[in-house]
Design an enzyme around this catalytic site. Structure first.
Site, PDB file in Angstrom:
ATOM      1  N   ASN A 237       0.834  -1.201   0.000  1.00 56.39           N
ATOM      2  CA  ASN A 237       0.000   0.000   0.000  1.00 56.39           C
ATOM      3  C   ASN A 237       0.871   1.254   0.000  1.00 56.39           C
ATOM      4  O   ASN A 237       1.948   1.249   0.589  1.00 56.39           O
ATOM      5  CB  ASN A 237      -0.913   0.011   1.227  1.00 56.39           C
TER       6      ASN A 237
ATOM      7  N   CYS B  23      -5.567  -7.562  -3.335  1.00 56.82           N
ATOM      8  CA  CYS B  23      -6.034  -7.091  -2.031  1.00 56.82           C
ATOM      9  C   CYS B  23      -7.180  -7.984  -1.567  1.00 56.82           C
ATOM     10  O   CYS B  23      -8.035  -8.375  -2.359  1.00 56.82           O
ATOM     11  CB  CYS B  23      -6.508  -5.640  -2.135  1.00 56.82           C
ATOM     12  N   HIS B  24      -7.204  -8.299  -0.263  1.00 60.54           N
ATOM     13  CA  HIS B  24      -8.217  -9.223   0.266  1.00 60.54           C
ATOM     14  C   HIS B  24      -9.435  -8.516   0.848  1.00 60.54           C
ATOM     15  O   HIS B  24     -10.320  -9.182   1.387  1.00 60.54           O
ATOM     16  CB  HIS B  24      -7.604 -10.139   1.320  1.00 60.54           C
TER      17      HIS B  24
END
Length: 467
Positions: free
Chosen positions: A150, A172-173
């Site tokens: 990030n 991304c989760h």
């Protein structure tokens, strides 16, 4: 057995590395080398030892050769995949990113994507990623590059901009948690056993950490039509979706929340915001959900302090040492992350797979700037990632996403041009800075630059960064 080389930039990771390594250990049909590169060489060597412990585990299916490299070029040479997961600077810099704005009445629950903290983090990260892109082009131009750092959108944008021919995507989760939230709604309203999140078929689009689900189906049910009943039932007390956690057990964990912001946004706009509440609030004007600590408490989420992250990091380092020494066993079990499954799809080892990913907007979100990075569903197949055209967002939501997409674009180009004025205007247009005066904004920006100058001076003229 398919033998591959994976270059892991940030191979001294304290948390995600273990998830990645254990998932790879259970990847039937895969094997080869994992090249660990990190500016913190002892941390990479620690993970090399942990990799050896994983190889010895009785549950391990795929054993990997973990090698540590002192130079990034050696790690990248001949790589089939590159995973990028770094911390730009230290937690001391992040402490300034997150907490200095509090002196100006600006609170941040994460501070690594947007808002004043996200801009400063991008200022440190983008120049590093410019170097990564050049090294990848020189050493492994045909490798698939998976970004996990990030600010996701700015990092992924950098890779594509510096090396236009790169094969890259950001993972991304956060969307997975929104699917889990819908699984909870299915359980509570439909009276079924809680489904697996992959049984919830969604259409999602937006920018990373501000993605929205416009369609959700489960076993013939339109889940967005079921949500109002679920929200009426749980809005006031909240509902935590995390597996292994009771619905109301989010009070002490700084990473958990009651999804009250998510429920409120659904009531306002009729589509489901697909990130955790801690992220979502930072994309909205700060007076709405994050005005002060009392507001944070009323919306049932937490401000994740950097002091907590520092303490957690110390604990993880100590645990890594115990695992490496054989004093503590690492559990080899499959995580809910999808990175390894996506790698297998790209190698043609499993059928084409659909998942959310961050890639260049080539028209899959027509309302967003072409060439910006957006997050939508993509089809992963043999040596191919193809974005799927997303269902349009409601106009009011599209306007919110567009504002943030343009801020990220403007931040990126300001950093690319090393132009303080460009960066500052994107800084002031952050929704979290909506109540900031120009004078206070200039003062805060300059102070934040000073606090992180050790990680900026290599790439910028510090005098020219002052506004």
């Amino acid at each position: 057995m398919k033998n591959i080389k994976i270059a892991y930039i940030g191979g001294g990771s304290k948390a995600w590395a273990r998830v990645f390594m254990t998932d790879l250990a259970l990847a039937e049909g895969l094997g080869g080398e994992i090249a660990l590169y990190d500016i913190d060489l002892p941390a990479a060597e620690l993970n090399q030892k942990i990799g050896g412990r994983i190889n010895e585990d009785k549950n391990t299916i795929s054993r990997w050769d973990y090698k540590v490299y002192e130079d990034i070029g050696g790690a990248l040479d001949g790589a089939d995949f590159v995973a990028c997961s770094i911390l730009p600077g230290t937690f001391d810099e992040m402490e300034s990113d997150v907490h200095m704005p509090e002196e100006y009445g600006i609170y941040q629950s994460v501070g690594d994507t947007v808002g004043p903290g996200g801009v400063l983090r991008a200022m440190r990260t983008v120049p590093i990623y410019e170097g990564f892109a050049r090294e990848i082009k020189a050493h492994c131009p045909n490798a698939w590059v998976i970004n996990l750092t990030n600010p996701m959108t700015a990092c992924t944008k950098t890779l594509f901009d510096v090396f236009p021919g790169i094969k890259a995507f950001g993972c991304c989760h956060e969307v997975f948690h929104a699917q889990e939230f819908l699984c909870c709604a299915a359980k509570e309203i439909l009276g079924v056993e809680r489904p697996h999140r992959k049984e919830i078929h969604i259409d999602a689009c937006g920018v990373n950490h501000f993605t929205w689900i416009t369609e959700a189906k489960y076993n013939g049910h339109d889940m967005l039509k079921i949500l109002p009943e679920f929200i009426d039932k749980f809005y006031d007390k909240g509902y935590c979706e995390r597996l292994g956690t009771a619905p109301d057990d989010f009070g002490d964990d700084p990473f958990l929340y009651g999804n009250k912001v998510k429920m409120d946004l659904f009531n306002r706009f009729g589509v489901l915001a697909a990130a955790g509440d801690r992220h979502l609030v930072e994309f909205m004007n700060n007076s709405q959900y994050i005005k002060d600590k009392e507001a944070v408490e009323s919306w049932l989420y937490h401000l994740t302090t950097v002091s907590y992250r520092k303490k957690d990091r110390i604990n993880k380092i100590e645990q890594s040492k115990r695992i490496a020494a054989g004093e503590e066993k690492i559990e080899v079990k499959k995580s809910d992350e999808e990175v390894v499954e996506l790698m297998k799809a790209l190698l043609g080892l499993i059928p084409p797979t659909v998942s959310n990913a961050n890639v260049i907007n080539a028209g899959q979100m027509p309302d967003m700037p072409l060439g910006s990075v957006v997050e939508t569903n993509c089809v992963f197949s043999l040596d191919s990632v193809k974005p799927i055209t997303a269902k349009p967002l409601p106009q009011n939501v599209s306007a919110l996403v567009l504002r943030n997409a343009l801020n990220i674009e403007n931040t990126y180009y300001g950093i690319k041009h090393r132009d303080a004025k460009e960066i500052f205007e994107a800084f002031m247009n952050q929704p979290l800075c909506s109540n900031l005066t120009l004078a206070d904004g200039r003062e805060m920006f300059n102070r934040m630059v000073d606090n992180t100058s050790n990680y900026l001076k290599e790439y910028y003229s510090l005098e020219k960064l002052k506004v």
